[in-house]
Design a protein around this motif. Structure first.
Motif, PDB file in Angstrom:
ATOM      1  N   TYR A  20      -0.658  -6.362  -2.908  1.00 58.68           N
ATOM      2  CA  TYR A  20      -0.917  -4.956  -2.562  1.00 58.68           C
ATOM      3  C   TYR A  20      -2.235  -4.456  -3.148  1.00 58.68           C
ATOM      4  N   GLU A  53      -4.841  -5.792  -0.777  1.00 60.98           N
ATOM      5  CA  GLU A  53      -4.820  -5.046   0.477  1.00 60.98           C
ATOM      6  C   GLU A  53      -5.508  -3.694   0.327  1.00 60.98           C
ATOM      7  N   TYR A  54      -5.262  -3.018  -0.794  1.00 64.34           N
ATOM      8  CA  TYR A  54      -5.921  -1.739  -1.034  1.00 64.34           C
ATOM      9  C   TYR A  54      -7.435  -1.926  -1.083  1.00 64.34           C
ATOM     10  N   ARG A  75       4.064  -1.632  -4.353  1.00 66.29           N
ATOM     11  CA  ARG A  75       2.940  -1.164  -3.535  1.00 66.29           C
ATOM     12  C   ARG A  75       2.170  -0.070  -4.249  1.00 66.29           C
ATOM     13  N   ASP A  80      -1.655  -0.028  -5.339  1.00 65.27           N
ATOM     14  CA  ASP A  80      -2.566   1.042  -4.925  1.00 65.27           C
ATOM     15  C   ASP A  80      -3.358   1.602  -6.107  1.00 65.27           C
TER      16      ASP A  80
END
Length: 285
Positions: A16, A19-20, A170, A174
């Motif tokens: 995650y 991905e951020y 998540r 983030d």
């Protein structure tokens, strides 16, 4: 700016975080033993680099062209000193602007978990650190503990009647990504990250029952019986099971019940609730 190295890039939080950062336009180096896993998760968006904490010959390649690092201790690595050679390599590189270490809620005052010594070592070696100290991951229930829920409609953990400020992985990803993308002002800081409320596992079972449409119960077990079950019945890694067992012992002592607003202060939004998590992850159970 340089690239950002993500250790544990195929794990819950590392994934995650990556991905951020990719969404924020950063260049990401996904460190892993498995190129296939990295490619499956990120395609060509992230640069794969072979990496293993126990193979120092992989350090230089992983750190090449990087100026920020997301550091995650492998769950099965119970001895914190096994991370020190990599931290020494980061220090030696000389131009790393920030290392975000995925630590543990309360790690600064409890010498039992391996995270405590890793934090101390990072401070001692004057690395530009930022410690993320999350509570228990909600993903523990959709991951390692999903087996009992899926097949026996039971949550089986040695948490007693204690409260836990569950946090969605998540959200940890983030906030870690946000700090890494804008590192200024986060040096030598520690953030205690929890969800919006602390609940016990009876409440977690009640929420899961509502979302899944079947009765889920919480079965209390002692830490000793849980450790035996994980290692001898489930066949989980012994070192991983010992660390997990220790964390549940701390939970029973009330060390996981604290709720903070650090996440909201940094990100500007509220952390996800356990109800939201359960609703979005029904397929896990």
């Amino acid at each position: 700016m340089g690239k950002i190295l993500i250790t544990g890039a195929t794990g819950n939080v590392g994934r995650y975080t990556a991905e951020y950062l990719l969404g924020a336009g950063e260049e990401v180096k996904a460190a892993s033993k498995s190129k296939d896993k990295v490619t499956k998760l990120f395609g060509n968006a992230a640069e794969y680099c072979e990496f293993d904490f126990q193979r120092p010959e992989t350090f230089d390649g992983a750190l090449k062209e990087t100026d920020r690092v997301f550091l995650m201790r492998p769950p099965q690595m119970g001895n914190p000193e096994e991370l020190y050679p990599f931290l020494d390599a980061v220090k030696k590189k000389g131009d790393i602007r920030l290392v975000v270490f995925l630590s543990l809620q309360g790690a600064e005052k409890n010498p039992m978990p391996p995270h405590h010594k890793i934090e101390k070592y990072m401070i001692h070696t004057s690395l530009p650190y930022c410690f993320m100290r999350p509570g228990f991951f909600m993903q523990n229930l959709s991951g390692v503990h999903a087996f009992e829920i899926k097949y026996f409609d039971r949550i089986v953990v040695p948490a007693g009647k204690s409260l836990t400020g569950f946090i969605d992985a998540r959200d940890i990803g983030d906030i870690s990504g946000m700090v890494l993308s804008r590192p200024e002002g986060h040096e030598e800081k520690a953030y205690e990250i929890t969800g919006p409320e602390a609940i016990d596992y009876y409440k977690a079972a009640e929420i899961l029952s509502q979302e899944l449409g079947r009765k889920i119960t919480y079965t209390e077990v002692s830490p000793g019986k849980a450790l035996y079950y994980w290692t001898h019945i489930r066949g989980l890694d012994e070192e991983y099971s010992k660390v997990m067992n220790m964390l549940y012992r701390l939970t029973r002592m009330g060390m996981a019940k604290t709720v903070t607003d650090d996440f909201e202060k940094i990100t500007g939004r509220k952390a996800r609730s356990f109800q939201e998590f359960a609703r979005e992850n029904r397929e896990s159970w």
